[in-house]
Design a protein around this motif. Structure first.
Motif, short mmCIF file in Angstrom:
data_model
loop_
_atom_site.label_atom_id
_atom_site.label_comp_id
_atom_site.label_asym_id
_atom_site.label_seq_id
_atom_site.Cartn_x
_atom_site.Cartn_y
_atom_site.Cartn_z
N GLN A 84 27.58 48.27 25.68
CA GLN A 84 26.16 48.61 25.72
C GLN A 84 25.51 47.98 26.95
N HIS A 85 24.67 48.76 27.62
CA HIS A 85 23.96 48.27 28.80
C HIS A 85 23.12 47.04 28.41
N PRO A 86 23.08 46.01 29.25
CA PRO A 86 22.29 44.81 28.92
C PRO A 86 20.81 45.08 28.64
N VAL A 87 20.27 46.17 29.20
CA VAL A 87 18.86 46.51 28.92
C VAL A 87 18.80 47.85 28.19
N TYR A 110 13.89 54.28 26.53
CA TYR A 110 12.64 54.97 26.89
C TYR A 110 12.96 56.28 27.61
N TYR A 111 13.85 56.22 28.61
CA TYR A 111 14.20 57.41 29.37
C TYR A 111 14.91 58.43 28.48
N TYR A 112 15.75 57.92 27.61
CA TYR A 112 16.52 58.81 26.73
C TYR A 112 15.59 59.63 25.84
N TYR A 113 14.64 58.95 25.21
CA TYR A 113 13.76 59.66 24.27
C TYR A 113 12.66 60.43 25.00
N ALA A 114 12.30 60.00 26.20
CA ALA A 114 11.25 60.69 26.96
C ALA A 114 11.74 62.02 27.51
N LYS A 171 19.74 66.23 26.26
CA LYS A 171 20.28 67.45 26.87
C LYS A 171 19.80 67.64 28.31
N GLU A 172 18.64 67.10 28.63
CA GLU A 172 18.08 67.27 29.97
C GLU A 172 18.33 66.07 30.86
N MET A 173 18.93 65.05 30.33
CA MET A 173 19.11 63.81 31.08
C MET A 173 20.50 63.77 31.70
N TRP A 182 23.14 54.26 36.53
CA TRP A 182 21.86 53.57 36.43
C TRP A 182 21.19 53.74 35.08
N ASN A 183 21.36 54.90 34.45
CA ASN A 183 20.60 55.15 33.23
C ASN A 183 21.44 55.25 31.96
N SER A 184 22.77 55.17 32.07
CA SER A 184 23.61 55.26 30.88
C SER A 184 23.41 54.05 29.98
N ARG A 185 23.19 54.32 28.72
CA ARG A 185 22.99 53.23 27.76
C ARG A 185 24.30 52.61 27.31
#
Length: 203
Positions: A129-132, A138-142, A146-148, A153-156
């Protein structure tokens, strides 16, 4: 317009290597050890987990191999060429059907890892799991999954399908999960450990 430069700021290392150990002998040792020793409850949900005290030569060779690979990994990751590692503790995990290891890290250690003795089909994944991860949610749910477009940089999470005789090393602070074993008839068996620096006052 002049194109900007993206700097790679922080990275998290994960070390993976294939060992050349006799997994059949290790499987026999692990099975007998479970029979003779009680389980404990730590990160495991179901299944068996216990501190491994076996002195069989195969276990000693595994420990030797772990340190052989961990020493240069730790020197590069921590950046201390004088760092010397020792095994803090080592334990056995046996997960049957639907058993797993919940999200956790390993405080009070420098390097942690897992060695896989047996990994039958559909026996689960090793997920880091990513440390943050809470911030990245936030990005995932925003945007919606499917669109992400996922990247470094952004993988959880990062998922690995462990194979027998494979050794993984990672920083002890990195949270990880072992997903449920969906194999109804065969168990997943691994040996996990914590490595700590040995204080040497003479430099």
């Amino acid at each position: 317009m002049k194109e900007g430069l993206i700097h790679e700021l922080f990275r998290v290392p994960l070390y993976e290597t294939q060992l050349d150990l006799d997994t059949k002998k290790l499987l026999t040792i692990c099975t007998k050890f479970r029979k003779d020793n009680k389980s404990r409850d730590m990160s495991n949900f179901g299944g068996y987990q216990a501190i491994l005290t076996s002195q069989h030569k195969e276990v000693k060779q595994l420990t030797k191999d772990i340190l052989t690979h961990a020493q240069p990994f730790a020197e590069n990751f921590i950046g201390d060429k004088k760092l010397w590692l020792g095994v803090g503790n080592i334990w056995l995990n046996i997960n049957g059907h639907r058993h797993c290891n919940m999200s956790h890290s390993h405080p009070m250690a420098d390097i942690s890892g897992s060695y896989y003795v047996k990994t039958p089909k559909n026996s689960g994944q090793l997920i880091f799991q990513h440390p943050v991860i809470d911030v990245l949610n936030y990005y995932y749910y925003a945007t919606g999954d499917k669109e992400m477009e996922l990247n470094n940089w952004n993988s959880r999470t990062w998922s690995f399908q462990p194979k027998e005789n494979t050794l993984y090393l990672f920083p002890s602070w990195l949270k990880h999960v072992v997903t449920p074993n969906e194999n109804e008839t065969e168990e997943r068996i691994s040996i996990a450990f914590n490595l700590q620096h040995i204080v040497n006052e003479v430099y």
